[in-house]
Scaffold this active site. Structure first.
Site, PDB file in Angstrom:
ATOM      1  N   ASN A  99       0.957  -1.492  -0.367  1.00 59.40           N
ATOM      2  CA  ASN A  99      -0.301  -0.337   0.156  1.00 59.40           C
ATOM      3  C   ASN A  99       0.641   1.480  -0.145  1.00 59.40           C
ATOM      4  O   ASN A  99       0.623   1.907  -0.831  1.00 59.40           O
ATOM      5  CB  ASN A  99      -1.168   0.239   1.152  1.00 59.40           C
ATOM      6  CG  ASN A  99      -1.809  -0.703   1.060  1.00 59.40           C
ATOM      7  OD1 ASN A  99      -2.199  -1.290  -0.160  1.00 59.40           O
ATOM      8  ND2 ASN A  99      -2.947  -1.589   2.485  1.00 59.40           N
ATOM      9  N   GLY A 102       1.864   1.920  -3.110  1.00 57.12           N
ATOM     10  CA  GLY A 102       1.131   2.428  -4.556  1.00 57.12           C
ATOM     11  C   GLY A 102       0.975   4.164  -4.237  1.00 57.12           C
ATOM     12  O   GLY A 102       0.913   4.261  -4.924  1.00 57.12           O
ATOM     13  N   TYR A 145       9.010 -11.309  11.569  1.00 58.07           N
ATOM     14  CA  TYR A 145       9.001 -10.424  11.383  1.00 58.07           C
ATOM     15  C   TYR A 145      10.821 -10.328  10.315  1.00 58.07           C
ATOM     16  O   TYR A 145      10.354  -9.648   9.393  1.00 58.07           O
ATOM     17  CB  TYR A 145       9.921  -9.683  12.549  1.00 58.07           C
ATOM     18  CG  TYR A 145       9.866  -8.733  12.639  1.00 58.07           C
ATOM     19  CD1 TYR A 145       9.660  -7.436  12.695  1.00 58.07           C
ATOM     20  CD2 TYR A 145      12.296  -7.701  12.526  1.00 58.07           C
ATOM     21  CE1 TYR A 145      10.201  -5.539  12.774  1.00 58.07           C
ATOM     22  CE2 TYR A 145      12.056  -6.989  12.690  1.00 58.07           C
ATOM     23  CZ  TYR A 145      11.443  -5.660  12.384  1.00 58.07           C
ATOM     24  OH  TYR A 145      11.883  -4.316  12.486  1.00 58.07           O
TER      25      TYR A 145
END
Ligand code: UDP
Length: 322
Positions: A99, A102, A145
């Protein structure tokens, strides 16, 4: 410049926000307060160049207006946090990075990913150079992680190569300083809070494992320089002076003058045995190296925790089990 910083209410994100603001830039901070805290941004309440969005970057969002940079710092980052939040950790490293990339692509902004020395896992090359591919257990408890950050690096390079996004990757080594949460579980905060409270200092294993501790001001300066003048390949930013965990405990005992005793606890699974950054690349490319030595940095951090633990609200927060 106007930049978006995800994880802006976190330990590093909030210091990085301050660094951009100090140079006259504008910052949009984004955080969902899973491990970040509003107190870290309280001093910016009347700062016109700072705006805030409460949002989980793992979910799609749109940021109004133009942006010159997107810095993705949102993620649980302390082992006890990512063990408690394994799915969120994997999501913010994968979906969150997607995201954030983007947004950078849409805004034609530079993208910067906070990666980690954990991509080297339990390293078989010492000190760690950026060309080392690492020794990570993908299915161990820390894998959530490590693999999230390895994926984050991979998708960042894909956006760089395929979409031509201007990207940066920093591999952050153990960092400490003011605004760490008292009970975030990391070794520096644990030892100092235990020492100040007169509680036993918990060394995991025999304390012979090593880490190299960077004061937050140095770390943020390295990150800021990498954003402004680095290239797309990963860059280690950390302090190359290496200590055993036992030596760190001794320094904390000496500087706090505590009566606390050492208490030995089991070593967590897959805990790396050694860690030390090779910072040749940062030295050459960014003309950066850490300036604050560990005694000075630990003293400043002790002062911070002393003040924090002295206020009743904070004392309550520190005592709450996580
Ligand atoms: N550690 C310790 N006592 C503590 C917390 C951590 O001995 O109370 C050890 C831990 O096992 C590791 C090192 O200190 O070897 C650094 O741990 P930390 O959680 O700060 O970060 P890591 O480098 O493991 O991500």
């Amino acid at each position: 410049m106007k930049v978006l910083i995800t994880g802006a209410a976190g330990f590093l994100g909030s210091h990085l926000t301050d660094r951009f603001l100090a140079d006259g830039h504008s910052v949009v901070g984004l955080d969902n307060f899973i491990t970040g805290h509003r107190d870290n941004l309280a001093h910016l309440a009347n700062e016109p160049r700072f705006t805030f969005m409460e949002h989980n970057i793992s979910e799609y969002t749109e940021v109004p207006g133009g942006l010159d940079g997107v810095l993705h710092f949102a993620s649980p980052a302390s082992p006890i946090d990512y063990l408690e939040l394994p799915i969120q950790t994997l999501k913010v490293g994968s979906l969150g990075t997607h995201n954030a990339l983007g947004i950078a692509l849409a805004k034609k902004a530079r993208f910067f990913i906070a990666s980690t020395s954990e991509v080297y896992g339990d390293p078989l090359v010492h000190p760690q150079t950026e060309s080392y591919w690492g020794n990570v257990n993908p299915i161990g408890p820390r894998g959530v992680y490590d693999e999230a950050k390895r994926f984050a690096e991979a998708i960042t390079m894909a956006y760089h190569r395929y979409h031509g996004v201007d990207t940066r990757i920093v591999r952050i080594f153990n960092t400490y300083g003011p605004r760490m949460r008292p009970r975030d579980g990391r070794v520096v905060s644990n030892f100092i809070v235990q020492a100040l409270n007169g509680e036993p200092i918990t060394i995991y294993g025999d304390g012979s494992q090593t880490r190299s501790f960077c004061y937050v001001e140095d770390e943020v300066e390295g990150i800021y320089r990498l954003f402004n003048s680095g290239d797309a390949f990963p860059t280690n930013i950390g302090n190359p002076v290496e200590y055993t965990v036992k030596q760190l405990a001794e320094i904390v005992v000496e500087l706090t003058q505590t009566q606390s005793q050492i208490s030995y606890k089991p070593l967590p699974e897959d805990d790396p045995k050694v860690r030390q950054p090779d910072i040749t690349r940062a030295r050459t490319m960014l003309k950066w190296e850490p300036k604050v030595d560990v005694r000075e940095g630990i003293s400043r951090t002790i002062n911070y925790f002393r003040t924090l633990l002295g206020t009743p609200r904070m004392a309550a927060r520190s005592a709450a089990p996580r």
